[in-house]
Scaffold this active site. Structure first.
Site, mmCIF file in Angstrom:
data_model
loop_
_atom_site.group_PDB
_atom_site.id
_atom_site.type_symbol
_atom_site.label_atom_id
_atom_site.label_comp_id
_atom_site.label_asym_id
_atom_site.label_seq_id
_atom_site.Cartn_x
_atom_site.Cartn_y
_atom_site.Cartn_z
ATOM 1 N N GLY A 2 -1.818 4.406 -4.797
ATOM 2 C CA GLY A 2 -1.712 3.188 -5.599
ATOM 3 C C GLY A 2 -0.580 3.144 -6.604
ATOM 4 O O GLY A 2 -0.258 2.076 -7.104
ATOM 5 N N MET B 276 -3.813 4.306 0.837
ATOM 6 C CA MET B 276 -4.265 4.784 2.141
ATOM 7 C C MET B 276 -5.421 5.778 2.017
ATOM 8 O O MET B 276 -6.212 5.910 2.944
ATOM 9 C CB MET B 276 -3.100 5.412 2.913
ATOM 10 C CG MET B 276 -2.084 4.406 3.417
ATOM 11 S SD MET B 276 -2.753 3.156 4.551
ATOM 12 C CE MET B 276 -3.272 4.179 5.934
ATOM 13 N N ILE C 263 0.840 -1.199 0.000
ATOM 14 C CA ILE C 263 0.000 0.000 0.000
ATOM 15 C C ILE C 263 0.877 1.251 0.000
ATOM 16 O O ILE C 263 2.002 1.240 0.506
ATOM 17 C CB ILE C 263 -0.956 -0.026 1.222
ATOM 18 C CG1 ILE C 263 -2.120 0.942 1.040
ATOM 19 C CG2 ILE C 263 -0.204 0.195 2.534
ATOM 20 C CD1 ILE C 263 -3.284 0.678 2.001
ATOM 21 N N CYS C 264 0.355 2.310 -0.613
ATOM 22 C CA CYS C 264 0.990 3.635 -0.583
ATOM 23 C C CYS C 264 -0.121 4.651 -0.373
ATOM 24 O O CYS C 264 -1.136 4.329 0.236
ATOM 25 C CB CYS C 264 1.806 3.894 -1.849
ATOM 26 S SG CYS C 264 0.815 4.005 -3.357
ATOM 27 N N ARG C 265 0.025 5.849 -0.865
ATOM 28 C CA ARG C 265 -1.017 6.863 -0.667
ATOM 29 C C ARG C 265 -2.207 6.640 -1.592
ATOM 30 O O ARG C 265 -3.348 6.662 -1.170
ATOM 31 C CB ARG C 265 -0.461 8.270 -0.875
ATOM 32 C CG ARG C 265 -1.503 9.346 -0.611
ATOM 33 C CD ARG C 265 -0.935 10.755 -0.817
ATOM 34 N NE ARG C 265 -1.982 11.750 -0.672
ATOM 35 C CZ ARG C 265 -2.888 12.033 -1.578
ATOM 36 N NH1 ARG C 265 -2.904 11.401 -2.735
ATOM 37 N NH2 ARG C 265 -3.804 12.966 -1.357
#
Length: 111
Positions: free
Chosen positions: A66, A90, A62-64
Protein backbone atom coordinates in the site's frame (compact mmCIF):
# COMPACT_ATOMS: atom_id res chain seq x y z
CA UNK A 1 2.38 14.11 -0.95
CA UNK A 2 0.00 16.69 0.38
CA UNK A 3 -3.54 15.66 1.33
CA UNK A 4 -2.97 11.90 1.15
CA UNK A 5 -5.76 11.52 3.69
CA UNK A 6 -8.16 12.87 1.07
CA UNK A 7 -7.18 10.39 -1.64
CA UNK A 8 -9.77 7.77 -2.59
CA UNK A 9 -9.04 4.29 -1.32
CA UNK A 10 -10.72 0.90 -1.41
CA UNK A 11 -10.27 -2.46 0.25
CA UNK A 12 -9.59 -5.42 -2.03
CA UNK A 13 -13.22 -6.48 -1.55
CA UNK A 14 -14.39 -3.09 -2.86
CA UNK A 15 -12.47 -3.34 -6.15
CA UNK A 16 -15.05 -3.96 -8.91
CA UNK A 17 -14.58 -7.13 -10.97
CA UNK A 18 -14.15 -5.07 -14.16
CA UNK A 19 -11.88 -2.43 -12.60
CA UNK A 20 -8.88 -1.01 -14.41
CA UNK A 21 -5.96 -1.99 -12.15
CA UNK A 22 -2.51 -0.43 -12.23
CA UNK A 23 0.22 -2.45 -10.53
CA UNK A 24 3.21 -0.27 -9.57
CA UNK A 25 5.45 -3.01 -8.15
CA UNK A 26 8.86 -3.93 -9.52
CA UNK A 27 9.26 -6.42 -12.39
CA UNK A 28 10.29 -9.34 -10.15
CA UNK A 29 7.22 -8.82 -7.97
CA UNK A 30 4.92 -8.65 -11.01
CA UNK A 31 6.44 -11.80 -12.50
CA UNK A 32 5.90 -13.76 -9.25
CA UNK A 33 2.19 -12.97 -9.10
CA UNK A 34 -0.26 -10.32 -10.26
CA UNK A 35 -3.90 -9.70 -11.08
CA UNK A 36 -4.80 -11.01 -14.51
CA UNK A 37 -5.47 -8.10 -16.86
CA UNK A 38 -3.76 -5.51 -14.66
CA UNK A 39 -1.51 -2.89 -16.22
CA UNK A 40 2.09 -2.90 -14.99
CA UNK A 41 4.12 0.28 -14.65
CA UNK A 42 6.72 0.22 -11.85
CA UNK A 43 6.49 3.27 -9.58
CA UNK A 44 9.95 4.44 -10.66
CA UNK A 45 8.75 4.64 -14.27
CA UNK A 46 5.33 6.18 -13.63
CA UNK A 47 6.33 9.83 -14.08
CA UNK A 48 7.67 9.00 -17.57
CA UNK A 49 4.88 6.58 -18.55
CA UNK A 50 1.70 7.99 -16.98
CA UNK A 51 0.38 8.74 -20.47
CA UNK A 52 -0.23 4.98 -20.80
CA UNK A 53 -2.79 5.09 -17.97
CA UNK A 54 -6.41 5.62 -19.10
CA UNK A 55 -7.55 9.06 -18.04
CA UNK A 56 -11.27 8.52 -18.67
CA UNK A 57 -11.95 5.86 -16.02
CA UNK A 58 -11.22 5.06 -12.40
CA UNK A 59 -7.87 3.35 -11.96
CA UNK A 60 -7.27 1.15 -8.91
CA UNK A 61 -3.59 1.38 -7.96
CA UNK A 62 -1.95 -1.55 -6.18
CA UNK A 63 1.52 -2.50 -4.91
CA UNK A 64 2.70 -5.05 -2.35
CA UNK A 65 1.34 -3.48 0.84
CA UNK A 66 0.00 0.00 0.00
CA UNK A 67 2.90 2.46 0.35
CA UNK A 68 4.00 2.72 -3.27
CA UNK A 69 0.43 2.68 -4.50
CA UNK A 70 -0.37 5.60 -2.19
CA UNK A 71 2.50 7.59 -3.74
CA UNK A 72 1.34 6.62 -7.24
CA UNK A 73 -2.25 7.57 -6.39
CA UNK A 74 -1.11 10.99 -5.15
CA UNK A 75 0.96 11.54 -8.30
CA UNK A 76 -1.85 10.49 -10.65
CA UNK A 77 -4.45 12.58 -8.81
CA UNK A 78 -2.19 15.60 -9.26
CA UNK A 79 -2.02 15.03 -13.01
CA UNK A 80 -5.77 14.77 -13.65
CA UNK A 81 -6.49 11.07 -13.19
CA UNK A 82 -9.12 9.41 -10.98
CA UNK A 83 -6.98 6.93 -9.04
CA UNK A 84 -8.07 4.79 -6.10
CA UNK A 85 -5.45 3.35 -3.72
CA UNK A 86 -6.01 -0.34 -2.96
CA UNK A 87 -5.50 -0.75 0.78
CA UNK A 88 -3.21 -3.56 1.84
CA UNK A 89 -1.99 -4.16 -1.71
CA UNK A 90 -1.26 -7.57 -3.18
CA UNK A 91 -0.71 -8.96 0.31
CA UNK A 92 -4.36 -8.24 1.14
CA UNK A 93 -5.39 -9.48 -2.33
CA UNK A 94 -3.66 -12.83 -1.70
CA UNK A 95 -5.02 -13.05 1.87
CA UNK A 96 -8.54 -12.59 0.45
CA UNK A 97 -7.80 -15.46 -1.95
CA UNK A 98 -8.51 -13.30 -4.97
CA UNK A 99 -7.31 -14.74 -8.30
CA UNK A 100 -3.72 -14.13 -9.43
CA UNK A 101 -1.48 -15.32 -12.24
CA UNK A 102 2.29 -15.53 -12.63
CA UNK A 103 4.48 -14.90 -15.66
CA UNK A 104 6.19 -18.29 -15.27
CA UNK A 105 3.05 -20.38 -15.02
CA UNK A 106 4.07 -21.39 -11.47
CA UNK A 107 1.76 -20.91 -8.52
CA UNK A 108 1.51 -17.11 -8.12
CA UNK A 109 3.02 -15.57 -5.00
CA UNK A 110 3.36 -12.10 -3.53
CA UNK A 111 6.96 -11.00 -3.05
Amino acid sequence: MDNVDNLPSASVDEVPADAKILDVREDFEWEAGHIDGAQHIPLGELSARYGEVPVDEDVYVICRSGGRSLRATAFLAGTGFDPVNVLGGMGAWADAEKPMVSESGDEPTVK
